[in-house]
Design a protein around this motif. Structure first.
Motif, short mmCIF file in Angstrom:
data_model
loop_
_atom_site.label_atom_id
_atom_site.label_comp_id
_atom_site.label_asym_id
_atom_site.label_seq_id
_atom_site.Cartn_x
_atom_site.Cartn_y
_atom_site.Cartn_z
N ARG A 58 -29.31 -24.28 -33.84
CA ARG A 58 -29.41 -25.08 -32.80
C ARG A 58 -29.64 -24.46 -31.23
O ARG A 58 -30.07 -24.71 -29.83
N GLU A 59 -28.41 -22.40 -31.66
CA GLU A 59 -29.08 -21.84 -30.34
C GLU A 59 -30.87 -22.27 -29.87
O GLU A 59 -30.74 -21.94 -28.55
N LEU A 60 -31.37 -21.95 -30.51
CA LEU A 60 -32.25 -21.69 -30.47
C LEU A 60 -33.17 -22.41 -29.94
O LEU A 60 -34.16 -22.49 -29.02
N HIS A 61 -33.12 -24.27 -30.48
CA HIS A 61 -33.18 -25.23 -29.42
C HIS A 61 -33.05 -25.26 -28.40
O HIS A 61 -33.70 -26.20 -27.17
N ASP A 62 -31.81 -25.25 -28.13
CA ASP A 62 -31.33 -25.65 -27.19
C ASP A 62 -31.73 -24.34 -25.58
O ASP A 62 -31.89 -25.18 -24.45
N VAL A 63 -32.03 -22.93 -26.13
CA VAL A 63 -32.31 -22.82 -25.52
C VAL A 63 -33.73 -22.75 -25.42
O VAL A 63 -33.88 -22.86 -24.06
N LEU A 64 -34.87 -22.72 -25.84
CA LEU A 64 -36.11 -22.48 -25.36
C LEU A 64 -36.54 -24.14 -25.31
O LEU A 64 -36.97 -24.33 -24.45
N ALA A 65 -35.64 -25.15 -25.93
CA ALA A 65 -36.02 -26.27 -24.87
C ALA A 65 -36.14 -26.94 -23.47
O ALA A 65 -37.01 -26.82 -22.66
N HIS A 66 -34.51 -26.06 -23.44
CA HIS A 66 -34.58 -26.18 -21.55
C HIS A 66 -35.14 -25.45 -20.60
O HIS A 66 -36.11 -25.66 -19.65
N SER A 67 -35.39 -23.93 -21.13
CA SER A 67 -36.43 -23.31 -20.49
C SER A 67 -38.04 -23.50 -21.00
O SER A 67 -38.41 -23.23 -19.65
N ILE A 68 -38.09 -23.83 -21.45
CA ILE A 68 -39.00 -24.36 -21.56
C ILE A 68 -40.07 -25.54 -20.50
O ILE A 68 -41.31 -25.52 -20.49
N ARG B 41 -33.11 -13.35 -27.52
CA ARG B 41 -32.33 -11.94 -28.39
C ARG B 41 -30.76 -11.87 -29.01
O ARG B 41 -30.66 -11.77 -29.19
N GLN B 42 -30.07 -12.36 -27.35
CA GLN B 42 -28.78 -12.40 -27.99
C GLN B 42 -28.21 -13.29 -29.47
O GLN B 42 -27.81 -13.00 -29.92
N VAL B 43 -29.38 -14.08 -29.31
CA VAL B 43 -29.29 -15.22 -30.97
C VAL B 43 -29.55 -14.35 -32.20
O VAL B 43 -29.11 -14.18 -32.72
N PRO C 264 -21.54 -12.10 -23.68
CA PRO C 264 -21.13 -13.10 -23.47
C PRO C 264 -21.73 -14.57 -23.38
O PRO C 264 -22.96 -14.47 -23.32
N ALA C 265 -21.79 -15.31 -24.89
CA ALA C 265 -21.83 -16.90 -24.37
C ALA C 265 -22.09 -17.19 -23.53
O ALA C 265 -20.70 -17.07 -22.82
N PRO C 266 -23.03 -18.06 -23.02
CA PRO C 266 -22.98 -19.06 -21.63
C PRO C 266 -21.57 -19.76 -22.40
O PRO C 266 -21.42 -20.55 -23.22
N GLY C 267 -21.14 -20.33 -21.02
CA GLY C 267 -20.31 -21.81 -20.93
C GLY C 267 -19.97 -21.90 -19.91
O GLY C 267 -20.81 -22.31 -18.53
N LEU C 268 -18.96 -23.04 -19.45
CA LEU C 268 -18.65 -23.68 -17.88
C LEU C 268 -19.01 -23.18 -17.04
O LEU C 268 -19.36 -23.62 -15.79
N ASP C 269 -18.72 -21.41 -16.74
CA ASP C 269 -18.96 -21.27 -15.29
C ASP C 269 -20.15 -20.73 -15.53
O ASP C 269 -20.32 -20.55 -13.88
N PRO D 258 -11.43 -22.53 -25.57
CA PRO D 258 -11.78 -21.75 -26.27
C PRO D 258 -13.08 -21.62 -25.85
O PRO D 258 -13.82 -22.26 -25.58
N PRO D 259 -13.50 -20.36 -26.73
CA PRO D 259 -14.77 -20.08 -26.97
C PRO D 259 -15.91 -21.37 -27.36
O PRO D 259 -17.19 -21.60 -26.93
N GLY D 260 -15.64 -21.58 -28.69
CA GLY D 260 -16.70 -21.90 -28.72
C GLY D 260 -16.86 -23.37 -28.63
O GLY D 260 -17.81 -24.00 -28.28
N ALA D 261 -15.76 -24.08 -28.04
CA ALA D 261 -15.64 -25.50 -27.04
C ALA D 261 -16.19 -25.66 -25.71
O ALA D 261 -17.09 -26.42 -25.58
N ASP D 262 -16.15 -23.61 -24.68
CA ASP D 262 -17.28 -23.79 -23.89
C ASP D 262 -18.76 -23.58 -24.08
O ASP D 262 -19.40 -23.87 -22.87
N LEU D 263 -19.23 -23.10 -25.26
CA LEU D 263 -20.21 -22.97 -25.62
C LEU D 263 -21.06 -24.37 -25.75
O LEU D 263 -22.33 -25.02 -25.09
N ALA D 264 -20.54 -24.81 -26.85
CA ALA D 264 -20.55 -26.33 -26.92
C ALA D 264 -20.85 -27.27 -25.33
O ALA D 264 -22.03 -28.40 -25.74
#
Length: 406
Positions: free
Chosen positions: A198-208, A248-250, A264-269, A297-303
């Protein structure tokens, strides 16, 4: 050539067979030495001779086959011990091989067969031989077996059977716990693979998607407006650099799962950065917040970040709208996210596959936190993604603080 050790938990046939022989030899030695020692104080029994030693060794000789033929070995060792006692030889640890055979057979699930063998041999040896056939069997002048001895042997036999049953129960429990641990580890590994996917999909889909849009702009403007093409290429460089950093982080979690991530993992900030990236792809993002903002919480922030990122990516790829509205609503039960665009579908949009990974990934992220994601066309046109993520006590405390401040 390097020596490879066998995987843990896997039994090697050669080693297992060697252990069976070693244990059988140990039982044989114990029966021989123990019986010789016990015979010194039993002058009324028949002296040990060649046949006695053959019988003392016959039981242990059957033990290497106890895992392949547990019932036959249990019957054989019990019969050998019964013949040894019927011939009047000294009492001693002749039953060691019987105990080992009983434990193995009952542990393998042959409880009924062992009970039949034990009951039959006990009836023949103690009742038939001990109270009737003793007249014609050595030693000469021997009397009938006392009922106290008969009862004592029965109690001893029941104790052996009970011990074997406890051993079986414990072995089954250990095997079940080992199997459950293996299943839990496999399930955790599967969940971790799904999370990374999921992380790779979200990162790559947006950036690509951003890179794809800007590459088209650069190609269209390269000849007539090279400066604008340069700006598009700069956006491509920044998007690709950020994508590589997140990938790389993933992937670092795969190489060193016990180490903390380097960043740190990305969040709403980081929503302003996300809006800036979307602007580079030609999509204006309006951000608004309702309610008192509180840290998630970190998990909710990332989600929450990934859901908004995926929703914006879908607008860039599939919608002709050049404006998206992102709304964050903070409440006592959690945070509500909505991403709206006015549509319509872009004529240059990539064909969408039903149940694509993007929407599925959103729902999986929310479901992992006990939340929900709804995505679909709006009644007045356009498309909406609505996510609700519970945050537990954090939201309740934040709302209570805000009310006290008022």
């Amino acid at each position: 050539m390097t020596h490879q050790e066998p995987p843990r938990g896997r039994r090697i046939p050669g080693i297992a067979l060697r252990h069976r022989w070693i244990s059988s030899v140990m039982v044989a030695v114990a029966q021989l030495i123990g019986t010789n020692g016990a015979a010194r104080n039993q002058s009324g029994r028949v002296h040990l001779d060649a046949l006695a030693y053959v019988l003392l060794l016959a039981g242990p000789a059957l033990l290497p086959l106890r895992h392949r033929l547990p019932v036959l070995v249990a019957a054989g060792t019990t019969t050998v011990a019964a013949v040894y006692l019927a011939l009047g030889y000294p009492y001693g640890p002749v039953f060691l091989s019987v105990i080992v055979a009983f434990f193995t057979a009952i542990g393998a699930g042959h409880r009924r067969a062992v009970l039949i063998i034990a009951g039959t041999v006990y009836t023949v040896e103690q009742l038939l031989v001990g109270h009737w056939l003793y007249r014609w069997l050595p030693p000469a002048g021997d009397g009938p077996t006392s009922w106290m001895t008969t009862s004592g042997i029965a109690a001893w036999l029941l104790a052996v059977l009970a011990g074997a049953e406890l051993f079986r129960s414990r072995s089954e429990r250990v095997a079940r716990e080992r199997r459950e641990r293996a299943e839990a580890e496999s399930r955790r590994a599967g969940e971790e693979r799904l999370r990374i996917a999921r992380e790779l999909h979200d990162v790559l889909a947006h950036s690509i998607s951003v890179i794809n849009v800007q590459a088209g702009v650069a190609l269209a403007l390269m000849d007539e407006h090279p400066e604008q093409a340069r700006t598009a290429l700069t956006t491509i460089k920044a998007a690709s650099k950020e994508a590589l950093g997140e990938v790389r982080q993933v992937l670092s979690t795969l190489r060193a799962p016990g180490d903390a991530p380097r960043s740190p993992a990305p969040g709403l900030d980081r929503l302003p950065e996300l809006a800036e990236q979307a602007a580079g792809a030609g999509l204006k993002v309006d951000l608004s917040t309702v309610g008192a903002r509180f840290p998630l919480p970190p998990g909710a922030d990332l989600a929450a970040f990934r859901i908004i990122q995926e929703a914006l990516t879908n607008i860039v790829r599939h919608s002709a709208s050049r404006t998206a509205r992102v709304r964050l609503g903070y409440g006592p039960e959690g945070v509500e996210l909505s991403v709206d665009d006015d549509g319509p579908s872009s004529p240059r949009a990539e064909p969408a596959v039903s149940g694509g990974n993007g929407l599925v990934g959103m729902r999986e992220r929310a479901a992992a936190l006990g939340g929900t994601v709804e995505a679909g066309p709006r009644p007045d046109g356009g498309f909406r993604v609505l996510a609700k993520l519970p945050t537990g006590a954090a939201g309740t405390v934040a709302v209570a603080t805000e009310e006290e401040g008022r």
